[in-house]
Design a protein around this motif. Structure first.
Motif, short mmCIF file in Angstrom:
data_model
loop_
_atom_site.label_atom_id
_atom_site.label_comp_id
_atom_site.label_asym_id
_atom_site.label_seq_id
_atom_site.Cartn_x
_atom_site.Cartn_y
_atom_site.Cartn_z
N ARG A 58 0.83 -1.20 0.00
CA ARG A 58 0.00 0.00 0.00
C ARG A 58 0.86 1.26 0.00
N LEU A 59 1.92 1.29 0.80
CA LEU A 59 2.80 2.46 0.82
C LEU A 59 3.48 2.65 -0.53
N ALA A 60 3.95 1.55 -1.12
CA ALA A 60 4.58 1.64 -2.43
C ALA A 60 3.60 2.16 -3.47
N GLU A 61 2.37 1.70 -3.38
CA GLU A 61 1.32 2.14 -4.31
C GLU A 61 1.06 3.64 -4.17
N LEU A 62 0.95 4.11 -2.93
CA LEU A 62 0.68 5.52 -2.68
C LEU A 62 1.84 6.40 -3.13
N LEU A 63 3.07 5.89 -2.99
CA LEU A 63 4.26 6.67 -3.31
C LEU A 63 4.73 6.46 -4.75
N LYS A 64 4.04 5.56 -5.47
CA LYS A 64 4.40 5.25 -6.86
C LYS A 64 5.84 4.76 -6.96
N MET A 65 6.16 3.81 -6.10
CA MET A 65 7.49 3.22 -6.06
C MET A 65 7.38 1.70 -6.15
N SER A 66 8.46 1.07 -6.57
CA SER A 66 8.55 -0.38 -6.44
C SER A 66 9.03 -0.71 -5.03
N PHE A 67 8.86 -1.97 -4.62
CA PHE A 67 9.25 -2.30 -3.25
C PHE A 67 9.70 -3.75 -3.14
N HIS A 68 10.51 -3.98 -2.11
CA HIS A 68 10.88 -5.33 -1.69
C HIS A 68 10.62 -5.41 -0.19
N PHE A 69 10.01 -6.49 0.23
CA PHE A 69 9.65 -6.68 1.64
C PHE A 69 10.28 -7.97 2.14
N HIS A 70 10.80 -7.92 3.37
CA HIS A 70 11.32 -9.13 4.01
C HIS A 70 10.63 -9.33 5.35
N PRO A 71 9.92 -10.45 5.53
CA PRO A 71 9.27 -10.71 6.81
C PRO A 71 10.26 -11.26 7.83
N ALA A 72 10.59 -10.46 8.82
CA ALA A 72 11.44 -10.95 9.90
C ALA A 72 10.68 -11.96 10.76
N MET A 73 9.35 -11.82 10.79
CA MET A 73 8.52 -12.71 11.60
C MET A 73 7.31 -13.14 10.78
N THR A 74 7.01 -14.45 10.84
CA THR A 74 5.87 -15.02 10.13
C THR A 74 5.02 -15.83 11.09
N VAL A 75 3.74 -15.51 11.15
CA VAL A 75 2.80 -16.27 11.96
C VAL A 75 1.66 -16.69 11.04
N GLU A 76 1.74 -17.94 10.55
CA GLU A 76 0.83 -18.42 9.52
C GLU A 76 0.87 -17.46 8.33
N GLU A 77 -0.23 -16.83 7.98
CA GLU A 77 -0.22 -15.93 6.82
C GLU A 77 0.11 -14.48 7.20
N GLU A 78 0.29 -14.22 8.48
CA GLU A 78 0.58 -12.86 8.92
C GLU A 78 2.09 -12.62 8.93
N LEU A 79 2.51 -11.46 8.39
CA LEU A 79 3.93 -11.13 8.26
C LEU A 79 4.23 -9.79 8.93
N TYR A 80 5.50 -9.66 9.35
CA TYR A 80 5.95 -8.44 10.02
C TYR A 80 7.43 -8.27 9.71
N GLY A 81 7.80 -7.10 9.19
CA GLY A 81 9.20 -6.95 8.84
C GLY A 81 9.54 -5.60 8.24
N ASP A 82 10.46 -5.62 7.28
CA ASP A 82 11.10 -4.42 6.76
C ASP A 82 10.99 -4.37 5.24
N ALA A 83 11.12 -3.16 4.69
CA ALA A 83 10.99 -3.00 3.24
C ALA A 83 11.91 -1.91 2.74
N ILE A 84 12.22 -1.98 1.45
CA ILE A 84 12.91 -0.89 0.74
C ILE A 84 12.03 -0.51 -0.44
N LEU A 85 11.74 0.80 -0.53
CA LEU A 85 10.94 1.35 -1.62
C LEU A 85 11.80 2.30 -2.43
#
Length: 259
Positions: A58-85
């Motif tokens: 969503r942030l990449a979409e709003l900012l008109k940027m590409s992005f890469h996301f890495h989930p530091a933590m995964t709980v089933e389908e829920e993810l939490y982590g860091d990104a570069i846009l």
């Protein structure tokens, strides 16, 4: 002159100091600074606690940027982590977890994300990370970043940047470890002699735990941290924005080293 404008920003899962979830206002804070590359920490992706939004997308979409996301933590389908846009030409190099400190159970997993961007024909390596809270944990994670999987890898060539939320002040052993191989973008130089900027907590920033570290080939031309009413409420951290010049030295292919 080639320049690169970077931002590192712990967005606290887009929940502000007013306890309101608002991805759009985080995007507004970022957009106002016009960064070329944005390193984000504490993003929720498809988590129930933040209404199932893919915050990185969503942030990449709003900012008109590409992005890469890495989930530091995964709980089933829920993810939490860091990104570069970024809107620059880019490619993902690596993303993986960092060591845990197993003597303390239940610590939050940590990771790092490495993306290469191209600025006017010069390739710049960028690693975004979010280190743990415990000093012994931080030191293990910093050692991993300095080791063969990351800055010791063949692909790690100057110019390069390591940035993020290190949870470590300039007085810490973790910070000193990283300074053996990298230069703090806020360290005084003839081109940037001003005092360093703190970013935490956002309401009254007095701690420097968000950092931008540089290899040779990069010179600081500006440092700022927005302190608008919107920035102060959007997250518990303020963004740290660094304007860099890519020097002629950066064109030479050599292993990254301290400037």
């Amino acid at each position: 002159m080639k320049t690169l404008r970077l931002m590192t920003y712990n967005v606290h899962r887009c929940v502000g100091t007013d306890r309101r979830l608002d991805v759009e206002r985080v995007a507004e804070v970022i957009a106002a600074e016009k960064p070329d590359v944005v390193a984000l920490q504490e993003l929720d992706v498809l988590r129930a606690r933040t209404k199932g939004v893919d915050q990185a997308h969503r942030l990449a979409e709003l900012l008109k940027m590409s992005f890469h996301f890495h989930p530091a933590m995964t709980v089933e389908e829920e993810l939490y982590g860091d990104a570069i846009l970024t809107a620059l030409p880019e490619r993902r190099v690596k993303a993986k977890s960092l060591p845990l400190y197993k003597r303390v159970p239940g610590l939050e997993p940590r990771g790092a994300l490495w993306v290469e961007v191209e600025v006017g024909g010069t390739k710049v390596q960028i690693i975004n990370t979010h280190l743990g809270l415990i000093p012994q944990e931080q030191k293990r994670q910093a050692a991993a970043l300095l080791g063969p999987d990351w800055m010791g890898a063949d692909e790690w060539l100057a110019p390069g940047v390591v940035l993020g939320d290190f949870n470590a002040t300039p007085y810490s052993a973790t910070y000193r470890m990283l300074r053996t191989a990298l230069r703090d973008a806020q360290a005084p130089t003839p081109s940037w002699p001003r005092p360093a900027t703190a970013t935490f907590p956002s309401s009254f920033p007095f701690m420097r735990i968000d950092h931008v570290f540089l290899t040779k080939g990069l010179e600081t031309r500006g440092v700022s941290s927005p302190f608008s009413p919107l920035a102060r409420v959007a997250s518990d951290h303020l963004p740290l924005v660094v304007e860099l010049e890519i020097t002629a030295e950066a064109a030479r292919e050599a292993p990254a080293a301290a400037g």
